[in-house]
Design an enzyme around this catalytic site. Structure first.
Site, PDB file in Angstrom:
ATOM      1  N   ASN A 199      -4.183  -6.740  11.461  1.00  7.82           N
ATOM      2  CA  ASN A 199      -3.740  -5.459  11.420  1.00  7.82           C
ATOM      3  C   ASN A 199      -2.199  -5.611  11.687  1.00  7.82           C
ATOM      4  O   ASN A 199      -1.517  -6.502  11.905  1.00  7.82           O
ATOM      5  CB  ASN A 199      -4.367  -4.572  12.601  1.00  7.82           C
ATOM      6  CG  ASN A 199      -3.875  -2.911  12.279  1.00  7.82           C
ATOM      7  OD1 ASN A 199      -3.800  -2.607  11.125  1.00  7.82           O
ATOM      8  ND2 ASN A 199      -3.415  -2.256  13.554  1.00  7.82           N
ATOM      9  N   LYS A 200      -1.256  -4.504  11.782  1.00  8.94           N
ATOM     10  CA  LYS A 200      -0.174  -4.451  11.869  1.00  8.94           C
ATOM     11  C   LYS A 200       0.559  -5.435  13.090  1.00  8.94           C
ATOM     12  O   LYS A 200       0.047  -5.259  13.986  1.00  8.94           O
ATOM     13  CB  LYS A 200       0.353  -2.930  12.005  1.00  8.94           C
ATOM     14  CG  LYS A 200       1.963  -2.587  12.142  1.00  8.94           C
ATOM     15  CD  LYS A 200       2.829  -3.422  10.904  1.00  8.94           C
ATOM     16  CE  LYS A 200       2.388  -2.906   9.700  1.00  8.94           C
ATOM     17  NZ  LYS A 200       2.722  -3.761   8.698  1.00  8.94           N
ATOM     18  N   ASP A 204      -6.380  -4.520   8.519  1.00  9.34           N
ATOM     19  CA  ASP A 204      -6.037  -4.707   6.893  1.00  9.34           C
ATOM     20  C   ASP A 204      -7.115  -5.725   6.451  1.00  9.34           C
ATOM     21  O   ASP A 204      -7.333  -6.042   5.413  1.00  9.34           O
ATOM     22  CB  ASP A 204      -4.751  -5.375   6.868  1.00  9.34           C
ATOM     23  CG  ASP A 204      -3.637  -4.261   6.731  1.00  9.34           C
ATOM     24  OD1 ASP A 204      -3.600  -3.859   7.911  1.00  9.34           O
ATOM     25  OD2 ASP A 204      -3.207  -3.896   5.809  1.00  9.34           O
ATOM     26  N   ARG A 212       0.714  -7.174  -2.297  1.00  8.11           N
ATOM     27  CA  ARG A 212       0.615  -7.498  -0.835  1.00  8.11           C
ATOM     28  C   ARG A 212      -0.599  -8.519  -0.452  1.00  8.11           C
ATOM     29  O   ARG A 212      -1.891  -8.172  -1.136  1.00  8.11           O
ATOM     30  CB  ARG A 212       0.382  -6.168  -0.135  1.00  8.11           C
ATOM     31  CG  ARG A 212       1.718  -5.378  -0.297  1.00  8.11           C
ATOM     32  CD  ARG A 212       1.918  -4.089   0.470  1.00  8.11           C
ATOM     33  NE  ARG A 212       2.311  -4.627   1.862  1.00  8.11           N
ATOM     34  CZ  ARG A 212       2.291  -3.837   3.041  1.00  8.11           C
ATOM     35  NH1 ARG A 212       1.758  -2.699   2.935  1.00  8.11           N
ATOM     36  NH2 ARG A 212       2.545  -4.448   4.236  1.00  8.11           N
ATOM     37  N   ARG A 216       1.161   2.713   1.349  1.00 11.79           N
ATOM     38  CA  ARG A 216       0.962   1.543   2.319  1.00 11.79           C
ATOM     39  C   ARG A 216      -0.247   1.932   3.139  1.00 11.79           C
ATOM     40  O   ARG A 216      -0.805   3.212   2.995  1.00 11.79           O
ATOM     41  CB  ARG A 216       2.056   1.034   3.178  1.00 11.79           C
ATOM     42  CG  ARG A 216       3.165   1.935   3.697  1.00 11.79           C
ATOM     43  CD  ARG A 216       2.675   2.740   4.707  1.00 11.79           C
ATOM     44  NE  ARG A 216       1.870   2.332   5.760  1.00 11.79           N
ATOM     45  CZ  ARG A 216       0.953   3.164   6.431  1.00 11.79           C
ATOM     46  NH1 ARG A 216       0.778   4.460   6.201  1.00 11.79           N
ATOM     47  NH2 ARG A 216       0.338   2.546   7.592  1.00 11.79           N
ATOM     48  N   GLY A 217      -0.814   1.033   3.770  1.00 12.05           N
ATOM     49  CA  GLY A 217      -2.052   1.045   4.309  1.00 12.05           C
ATOM     50  C   GLY A 217      -3.340   0.608   3.578  1.00 12.05           C
ATOM     51  O   GLY A 217      -3.309   0.892   2.427  1.00 12.05           O
TER      52      GLY A 217
HETATM   53  O1  MRU Z   1       2.318  -2.657   6.392  1.00  8.81           O
HETATM   54  P1  MRU Z   1       1.405  -1.486   6.192  1.00  8.81           P
HETATM   55  O2  MRU Z   1       2.016  -0.177   6.712  1.00  8.81           O
HETATM   56  O3  MRU Z   1       0.662  -1.294   4.893  1.00  8.81           O
HETATM   57  O4  MRU Z   1       0.309  -1.930   7.510  1.00  8.81           O
HETATM   58  C1  MRU Z   1      -0.734  -0.798   7.661  1.00  8.81           C
HETATM   59  C2  MRU Z   1      -1.665  -1.304   8.884  1.00  8.81           C
HETATM   60  O5  MRU Z   1      -1.383  -2.060   9.386  1.00  8.81           O
HETATM   61  C3  MRU Z   1      -2.671  -0.428   9.153  1.00  8.81           C
HETATM   62  O6  MRU Z   1      -3.055  -0.284  10.370  1.00  8.81           O
HETATM   63  C4  MRU Z   1      -3.955  -0.782   8.254  1.00  8.81           C
HETATM   64  O7  MRU Z   1      -3.516  -0.927   6.824  1.00  8.81           O
HETATM   65  C5  MRU Z   1      -5.140   0.177   8.188  1.00  8.81           C
HETATM   66  S1  MRU Z   1      -4.810   1.683   7.495  1.00  8.81           S
HETATM   67  C6  MRU Z   1      -5.983   2.567   7.567  1.00  8.81           C
END
Ligand code: MRU
Length: 350
Positions: free
Chosen positions: A250-251, A240, A90, A47-48
């Protein structure tokens, strides 16, 4: 600092550390087909945003390596299917779609030049590996750009995990922390635990402790109180998707942190590669927000927290309006307001 390999191409497989199991166990998952890579992305083995893009490119290349097609027409049909498979994993991280488009361009250029099926396979694999290596280089450059904004002794709050695990290595937000530490600055990190998937408590803390960086985990609802006590000097998070006007997805929870940072006059920085900037989406309202399974909220591991019958919401991301963003650190420099012009200039650089 020891480089943590998030994802690797090994012979006939794409290998990634299972991020659902960290920090309790370091388990490596071997994906042998495009379908297995797509499942790994969807279920958050990996993820990320940047790491998702790298995984998708490798998954497509792997799928085409496995293809039995002999003619270019059938090969092209299977390639399109592999791209569609990845695109359905995703929706929010634009790096996923950026990587798919880049693989499509590689395919089209090879096919246009009259390359054979086997040559196209090799080019796709070479490009997937290049996307991986370029991501590490971008993270290091982002780190250098952002480190200039980190004062010695800074107490840095971050949300989620925008570290080595969320990229091909080194990290974006955590790349800034690492680069500041490597430049000899004393830094400490407050890691929001990041309900419901706990990327901060599990992954950010694991990475930083491994690198010997002073790390304190807090629950998400503690950030405001600590800011009010003067215990946070700056915030840096990943992204993201960054819309053309600078709105940042973002998250989930990032928006609350940004509002709190503004209320306490604390700089709020976003660190992301150019592949996260989506000039085709004018503002945050156009960013698709993934809704994830209710079980991530109702349970921690196998323990149920909520009563049966309660409705559950689980939007995985939120949008921080650009007005709350002090600067966006990219591999080509920092963008500041007005973000429209600044982001366009960074993206259009060769
Ligand atoms: O749901 P995730 O864990 O994929 O979400 C990740 C995030 O929100 C990160 O902050 C974002 O992808 C940046 S990663 C360098």
């Amino acid at each position: 600092m020891a480089m943590l390999p998030t994802i690797e191409w090994q012979d006939d497989a794409v290998v990634m550390v299972d991020q659902r199991k960290l920090p309790a166990a370091e388990i490596w998952v071997r994906c042998r087909t495009a379908t297995e890579v797509a499942r790994a992305i969807k279920t958050m083995v990996i993820r990320g945003a940047p790491a998702i893009g790298v995984a998708a490119a490798m998954g497509i290349a792997l799928g085409m390596r496995r293809s039995k097609a002999s003619g270019t027409r059938q090969f092209a049909t299977e390639f399109q299917k592999a791209c569609d498979l990845m695109a359905g994993t995703r929706p929010t991280a634009v790096n996923l779609f950026w990587a798919i488009e880049r693989m499509k361009r590689t395919f089209a250029a090879a096919a246009h030049a009259g390359a054979s099926v086997s040559e196209i396979r090799d080019r796709l694999e070479a490009d997937a590996r290049a996307i991986h290596d370029e991501d590490v280089a971008s993270c290091r450059a982002i780190g250098r750009v952002g480190a200039a904004y980190v004062p010695d002794g800074a107490r840095i709050l971050t949300h989620c995990n925008a570290g080595a695990l969320a990229t091909a290595g080194y990290g974006t937000a955590l790349g800034v922390v690492r680069a500041a530490a490597e430049a000899g600055k004393r830094v400490s990190v407050l890691a929001d635990e990041t309900r419901p998937f706990l990327q901060g408590a599990r992954l950010t803390a694991w990475e930083l402790v491994r690198d010997g960086i002073d790390t304190t985990v807090i629950t998400d609802n503690m950030a405001g109180a600590l800011m009010r006590q003067g215990l946070v000097d700056l915030v840096v998070v990943g992204a993201d998707r960054i819309a053309a006007n600078g709105d940042v997805a973002n998250k989930i929870g990032t928006y609350s942190v940004a509002v709190l940072a503004r209320a306490h006059e604390i700089p709020f920085y976003v660190a992301a590669p150019r592949s996260t900037i989506d000039l085709a989406t004018p503002d945050g309202a156009g960013i698709p927000i993934e809704e994830r399974p209710a079980r991530e909220v109702t349970h921690v591991g196998s323990n149920r927290l909520t009563p049966e019958g309660a409705r559950i919401r689980n939007p995985a991301f939120d949008v921080t309006p650009h007005a709350y963003v002090s600067a966006v650190f990219t591999e080509r420099g920092a963008c500041t307001a007005p973000f429209g012009a600044s982001l366009r200039a960074i993206v259009s650089q060769a």
